[in-house]
Design an enzyme around this catalytic site. Structure first.
Site, short mmCIF file in Angstrom:
data_model
loop_
_atom_site.label_atom_id
_atom_site.label_comp_id
_atom_site.label_asym_id
_atom_site.label_seq_id
_atom_site.Cartn_x
_atom_site.Cartn_y
_atom_site.Cartn_z
N SER A 35 0.83 -1.21 0.00
CA SER A 35 0.00 0.00 0.00
C SER A 35 0.86 1.25 0.00
CB SER A 35 -0.88 0.05 1.25
OG SER A 35 -1.85 -0.93 1.22
N HIS A 88 -5.81 -8.72 -1.69
CA HIS A 88 -5.96 -8.96 -0.26
C HIS A 88 -7.12 -9.90 0.00
CE1 HIS A 88 -3.96 -5.01 -0.56
NE2 HIS A 88 -3.34 -5.37 0.55
N TYR A 90 -9.17 -9.60 2.34
CA TYR A 90 -10.38 -8.83 2.72
C TYR A 90 -11.16 -8.33 1.51
CZ TYR A 90 -7.42 -4.67 2.00
OH TYR A 90 -6.58 -3.73 1.47
N GLU A 91 -10.57 -8.35 0.32
CA GLU A 91 -11.30 -7.93 -0.88
C GLU A 91 -12.32 -8.98 -1.29
OE1 GLU A 91 -8.77 -5.88 -4.04
OE2 GLU A 91 -7.23 -6.76 -2.77
N ASN A 245 1.65 3.67 10.95
CA ASN A 245 0.92 4.24 12.09
C ASN A 245 1.25 3.44 13.35
OD1 ASN A 245 -0.88 2.33 10.37
ND2 ASN A 245 -1.65 2.16 12.45
N HIS A 259 -7.01 4.88 6.61
CA HIS A 259 -6.30 4.49 5.38
C HIS A 259 -5.50 5.65 4.79
CE1 HIS A 259 -5.29 1.87 2.11
NE2 HIS A 259 -5.92 2.59 1.20
CL1 6GU Z 1 -3.03 -0.69 12.59
N1 6GU Z 1 -3.60 -2.81 11.24
C1 6GU Z 1 -3.63 -3.55 10.15
N2 6GU Z 1 -4.24 -4.75 10.24
N3 6GU Z 1 -3.08 -3.20 8.99
C2 6GU Z 1 -2.49 -2.03 8.93
C3 6GU Z 1 -2.42 -1.19 10.01
C4 6GU Z 1 -3.02 -1.62 11.19
N4 6GU Z 1 -1.74 -0.08 9.64
C5 6GU Z 1 -1.41 -0.24 8.37
N5 6GU Z 1 -1.85 -1.41 7.93
#
Ligand code: 6GU
Length: 284
Positions: A35, A88, A90-91, A245, A259
């Site tokens: 990403s 992914h 989840y898609e 993050n 996101h």
């Molecule tokens: Cl906090 N969690 C997940 N599952 N994927 C992420 C994320 C967090 N931050 C970027 N990708």
């Protein structure tokens, strides 16, 4: 029927043959762009691009920040193929669809796969912008049965019961860490364990504490299925997580992950990931 659910060797071979008929590049290294990390292909020379939708039998990408094309070319003098935009779980793709591009790259002849992702930091010492060389993983979906290698095993891909204790090649990790340190990145290069959740939700506080308790340093929604399938095929893997993050692991915090922040951090730090990958490929 579980056994018939996926693609078979012939289907993967047909995609491979199609691509080999369209390009003269014969890649030995595959690169998966995470990403916000699509810029990884910037240093690739003599690019030949194939949109996923133009490749017969290929799945389509649905997420913003994921371009959706295969890029062939030369990086640091080596012939490579890049997956710009991954699939992914989840898609809604099954595990086999998510990992189909890896099998295609495997049949194209790659011996090394560099996989990158955006991840949240659960390790307290991690900061936004850190780059973690992956040393191991915990795949919550794969442990629980959403695993790309269930069903009939085709020995042409690999063995029925592949070991997983050495999937992140230790000499690759060492090389990537050395490259980063030499480039002056020692203040933000890390080495740690990646935990995959299926997503698309970010984690609850309790789930993040579970990941941390298991020795996880970062959490994300990808990479594990691809690495399993690559490793099954005998492909050696290097994994890099860009920490986009900090995970919120307290109940009294009003912050929330989103996101946009993930993509923004990706853009800012992608040049360092790009530099490490470019030099790594040159030294293989
Ligand atoms: Cl906090 N969690 C997940 N599952 N994927 C992420 C994320 C967090 N931050 C970027 N990708």
């Amino acid at each position: 029927n579980i056994i018939m659910e996926g693609h078979n060797y012939g289907e993967v071979e047909a995609i491979k043959d199609y691509l080999l008929s369209k390009t003269a590049v014969r890649p030995t290294i595959g690169i998966v762009c995470g990403s916000g990390l699509g810029g990884l292909v910037e240093n690739v020379e003599n690019k030949e691009e194939f949109k996923y939708e133009d490749i017969p039998g290929f799945p389509r990408s649905t997420v913003k920040g994921h371009a959706g094309k295969l890029v062939f070319g030369t990086l640091s003098g080596k012939q490579v193929v890049c997956l710009q935009g991954r699939f992914h779980f989840y898609e809604g793709h099954g595990m086999l669809k998510c990992t189909l591009p890896v099998r295609v790259m495997g049949l194209l002849g790659i011996k090394t796969m560099v996989v990158t992702n955006a991840a949240g930091g659960v390790n307290r010492d991690f900061n936004v912008g850190d780059i973690m060389v992956i040393k191991d993983h915990v795949g919550f979906p794969t442990i629980a049965g959403n695993h790309p290698l269930t069903g009939l095993n085709d020995e042409r891909f690999g063995p029925r019961f592949p070991p997983m204790n050495q999937v992140y090649d230790s000499s690759y990790q060492k090389l990537a860490l050395e490259i980063a340190n030499e480039a002056g990145y020692s203040s933000f290069i890390r080495n740690g364990c990646y935990c995959m959740f299926s997503g698309p939700t970010y984690e609850t506080v309790a789930e993040l504490r579970l990941a941390a308790a298991l020795g996880g340093d970062a959490v994300g929604m990808s990479t594990v299925p691809e690495v399993i399938v690559a490793s099954h095929m005998g492909i050696k893997c290097l994994g890099l997580s860009l920490i986009t993050n900090k995970c919120i692991m307290e109940y009294d915090s009003s912050e929330e992950p989103n996101h946009a922040e993930v993509l923004e951090a990706g853009r800012k730090a992608s040049k360092y990931v790009l530099d490490i990958v470019t030099k790594f490929v040159g030294k293989l």
